[in-house]
Design a protein around this motif. Sequence first.
Motif, PDB file in Angstrom:
ATOM      1  N   TYR A  73      10.042  10.973   1.031  1.00 19.27           N
ATOM      2  CA  TYR A  73       9.484   9.625   1.186  1.00 19.27           C
ATOM      3  C   TYR A  73      10.210   8.855   2.285  1.00 19.27           C
ATOM      4  O   TYR A  73       9.578   8.166   3.094  1.00 19.27           O
ATOM      5  CB  TYR A  73       9.602   8.892  -0.148  1.00 19.27           C
ATOM      6  N   ARG A  74      11.549   8.974   2.321  1.00 20.03           N
ATOM      7  CA  ARG A  74      12.324   8.191   3.285  1.00 20.03           C
ATOM      8  C   ARG A  74      12.363   8.820   4.676  1.00 20.03           C
ATOM      9  O   ARG A  74      12.827   8.168   5.609  1.00 20.03           O
ATOM     10  CB  ARG A  74      13.747   7.994   2.765  1.00 20.03           C
ATOM     11  N   SER A  75      11.906  10.065   4.805  1.00 19.66           N
ATOM     12  CA  SER A  75      11.954  10.706   6.117  1.00 19.66           C
ATOM     13  C   SER A  75      10.551  10.942   6.666  1.00 19.66           C
ATOM     14  O   SER A  75       9.956  10.052   7.281  1.00 19.66           O
ATOM     15  CB  SER A  75      12.763  12.006   6.050  1.00 19.66           C
ATOM     16  N   GLN A  76       9.974  12.126   6.424  1.00 17.14           N
ATOM     17  CA  GLN A  76       8.683  12.453   7.010  1.00 17.14           C
ATOM     18  C   GLN A  76       7.578  11.471   6.621  1.00 17.14           C
ATOM     19  O   GLN A  76       6.771  11.063   7.455  1.00 17.14           O
ATOM     20  CB  GLN A  76       8.249  13.876   6.615  1.00 17.14           C
ATOM     21  N   LEU A  77       7.537  11.106   5.335  1.00 18.92           N
ATOM     22  CA  LEU A  77       6.458  10.222   4.914  1.00 18.92           C
ATOM     23  C   LEU A  77       6.576   8.842   5.551  1.00 18.92           C
ATOM     24  O   LEU A  77       5.568   8.258   5.981  1.00 18.92           O
ATOM     25  CB  LEU A  77       6.431  10.106   3.393  1.00 18.92           C
ATOM     26  N   THR A  78       7.794   8.312   5.623  1.00 20.14           N
ATOM     27  CA  THR A  78       7.972   6.998   6.249  1.00 20.14           C
ATOM     28  C   THR A  78       7.579   7.033   7.715  1.00 20.14           C
ATOM     29  O   THR A  78       6.924   6.104   8.216  1.00 20.14           O
ATOM     30  CB  THR A  78       9.427   6.522   6.089  1.00 20.14           C
ATOM     31  N   GLN A  79       7.959   8.105   8.426  1.00 20.57           N
ATOM     32  CA  GLN A  79       7.577   8.214   9.831  1.00 20.57           C
ATOM     33  C   GLN A  79       6.063   8.208   9.980  1.00 20.57           C
ATOM     34  O   GLN A  79       5.505   7.522  10.848  1.00 20.57           O
ATOM     35  CB  GLN A  79       8.155   9.494  10.437  1.00 20.57           C
ATOM     36  N   ALA A  80       5.376   8.981   9.136  1.00 20.94           N
ATOM     37  CA  ALA A  80       3.915   9.035   9.200  1.00 20.94           C
ATOM     38  C   ALA A  80       3.308   7.692   8.810  1.00 20.94           C
ATOM     39  O   ALA A  80       2.314   7.242   9.420  1.00 20.94           O
ATOM     40  CB  ALA A  80       3.403  10.143   8.281  1.00 20.94           C
ATOM     41  N   ALA A  81       3.887   7.035   7.806  1.00 23.82           N
ATOM     42  CA  ALA A  81       3.369   5.737   7.359  1.00 23.82           C
ATOM     43  C   ALA A  81       3.452   4.696   8.467  1.00 23.82           C
ATOM     44  O   ALA A  81       2.510   3.905   8.673  1.00 23.82           O
ATOM     45  CB  ALA A  81       4.137   5.268   6.129  1.00 23.82           C
ATOM     46  N   ILE A  82       4.571   4.681   9.186  1.00 22.73           N
ATOM     47  CA  ILE A  82       4.718   3.704  10.270  1.00 22.73           C
ATOM     48  C   ILE A  82       3.704   3.981  11.378  1.00 22.73           C
ATOM     49  O   ILE A  82       3.115   3.037  11.938  1.00 22.73           O
ATOM     50  CB  ILE A  82       6.160   3.724  10.810  1.00 22.73           C
ATOM     51  N   GLN A  83       3.482   5.255  11.697  1.00 26.44           N
ATOM     52  CA  GLN A  83       2.445   5.582  12.687  1.00 26.44           C
ATOM     53  C   GLN A  83       1.084   5.067  12.239  1.00 26.44           C
ATOM     54  O   GLN A  83       0.334   4.484  13.027  1.00 26.44           O
ATOM     55  CB  GLN A  83       2.375   7.094  12.898  1.00 26.44           C
ATOM     56  N   ALA A  84       0.763   5.289  10.955  1.00 26.92           N
ATOM     57  CA  ALA A  84      -0.531   4.847  10.432  1.00 26.92           C
ATOM     58  C   ALA A  84      -0.651   3.325  10.451  1.00 26.92           C
ATOM     59  O   ALA A  84      -1.710   2.778  10.787  1.00 26.92           O
ATOM     60  CB  ALA A  84      -0.720   5.380   9.013  1.00 26.92           C
ATOM     61  N   ILE A  85       0.435   2.626  10.099  1.00 27.58           N
ATOM     62  CA  ILE A  85       0.412   1.164  10.108  1.00 27.58           C
ATOM     63  C   ILE A  85       0.210   0.618  11.517  1.00 27.58           C
ATOM     64  O   ILE A  85      -0.621  -0.273  11.751  1.00 27.58           O
ATOM     65  CB  ILE A  85       1.715   0.610   9.489  1.00 27.58           C
ATOM     66  N   LEU A  86       0.959   1.148  12.478  1.00 30.77           N
ATOM     67  CA  LEU A  86       0.850   0.654  13.854  1.00 30.77           C
ATOM     68  C   LEU A  86      -0.528   0.956  14.433  1.00 30.77           C
ATOM     69  O   LEU A  86      -1.097   0.130  15.165  1.00 30.77           O
ATOM     70  CB  LEU A  86       1.961   1.249  14.714  1.00 30.77           C
ATOM     71  N   GLN A  87      -1.071   2.136  14.133  1.00 30.13           N
ATOM     72  CA  GLN A  87      -2.431   2.446  14.581  1.00 30.13           C
ATOM     73  C   GLN A  87      -3.430   1.454  13.992  1.00 30.13           C
ATOM     74  O   GLN A  87      -4.316   0.948  14.685  1.00 30.13           O
ATOM     75  CB  GLN A  87      -2.823   3.860  14.150  1.00 30.13           C
TER      76      GLN A  87
END
Length: 578
Positions: free
Chosen positions: A130-144
């Motif tokens: 959650y704190r690594s790969q998922l957070t990175q993907a979540a931030i990409q999705a939010i910014l998009q």
Amino acid sequence: MKILLLATAYNSLTQRTHLELAYRGDQVSIELGLNDQVMIEAVELYQPDLIIAPMLKQVIPEAIWRHHICIILHPGIKGDRGPSALDWAIANNVESWGVTALQANEEMDAGDIWASVNFPMQPMSKSCLYRSQLTQAAIQAILQTVERFESGTFTPEPLDYNKPDVQGCLRPYMKQRFRAIDWRRDSTSTIVQKIRSADSQPGLLDWIHGKRYYLYGAHPEDTLTGTPGEIIAQRHGAICRATVDGAVWISHLKRKTRNRLSLKLPAALVLPDESATVPESDVSLTVSPHRQTYKDIWYEEKNQVGYLHFDFYNGAMSTDQCQRLRDAFIYARSRKTKVIVLMGGQDFWSNGIHLNLIEAADNPADESWRNINAMDDLIHSILTTDTHQVIAGLQGNAAAGGVMLALAADKVYARRGIVLNPHYKRMGLYGSEYWTYSLPKRVGSQKAQKLTDICMPMGTQVAQKIGLIDQALADQPDSFRQQIQWVAEEFAHHPAYGQQLALKQEQRQRDERFKPLEAYRHEELAQMRRNFYDSDQSYHQQRYNFVYKITESQTPHHLAIHRQRADSEKTCSLIFAQ
């Protein structure tokens, strides 16, 4: 753009979302989703352009989503629905997973899709993922999503299970019966996977000697064997239980109780009677990285660089762990290397003293005092090292004394995207770890005071700009570790290494003549003693609320800018506007 974040807690993902949006220039306010009325009131006060829920367990009221675009971050691939998305993905050993940004509507997790980002699954616990790969993907999705919303031209994609890229499905809440371990049949890998799918919440419920406990911190063991289910060894607080094809280490337990709160603690401490006769199984500090076993501190060397790893559960450092890490550092310092890299763990660098163990102690004030002095002893050893260049390589988030531990190094590098919380006051503490020496030295006295007063998180972009860290490197853990190796070897083999080391020695001598390290420590600990022992201090209540996860009664004022007076001081300016 005005963005309101609705969240169950101001956790690592909510903090990272806050930082990223504020850094791009958005005005961000936060409301904890305590109840429907509070959320509705927040929207009325703030009148946001967009509402984002990075981590919200509650349902957004219809009175909000009917009139505002509300984006829900769901930790699953397109089409995945249900409250246990990541749990099922880990338990089913899927090769890849994702995060989907959905528009809230009347049906849970079934709204129109604004963005979806997938990532390869790694063999780690749910919380670490959650704190690594998922957070990175979540931030990409939010910014998009934010960019698409700003464009005014984007049309979100309705959920359609007939589309080939929509491969998820509706799954139920993962109850304990779905996670249950059968010690007579389940392999080591299956047991590890089951425990990791529930770590750190809710934990995997199991029986030990007729009592029920939640299990956390699973590590496979490749040498020890015994009767399946039996405790066959212990190591630094962890217990080892035999399986049908080997054994598994369990680092932490929490007793299941009905009428009283219980704490997540090192397993052997929770089972004092059961572990009393269990043999201690030592492991070498230089154990092979390919060996499958439990280790919280280990050391390796390559090309005149020593790498000291310390992977402590949730980043908390007990008195014993501080002492053992200091011993390991002194060993690393005795080696004929040129550079020592403090690697921490992938999940956390460090969060400072161990609040759970302090809470569980017979005398929490005395244990607090022992813990902070052990932490100071460790940091003093780093600050006074004149034989090596010392690098801090922050793979994971750091807070409080953990940030100050990193600042004891000569150079500080961080994985891009981690979150730093360089302050103590929200725990009712003044702080030690030589912060009054190290922090002003990096950012200046004025900014050091503000950082410790306003109690806000900081991203790596701003941390680098103000000099708190030297550089942010790659955002993926594997790439970050490779870059740290290149940086360390460049220092070790630089033609001017001898001159750089001499300059370091001279600077430390000048600093000591100006004000001895002992004076900083004495002044800090005088304040900390008051925090620990004076009856009018808030530390003990704040610690109790933190370790038992007592829910906030209202959103902290410094986060909910919509609840501040219009002329109030904007405390985020140092953190975001650089």
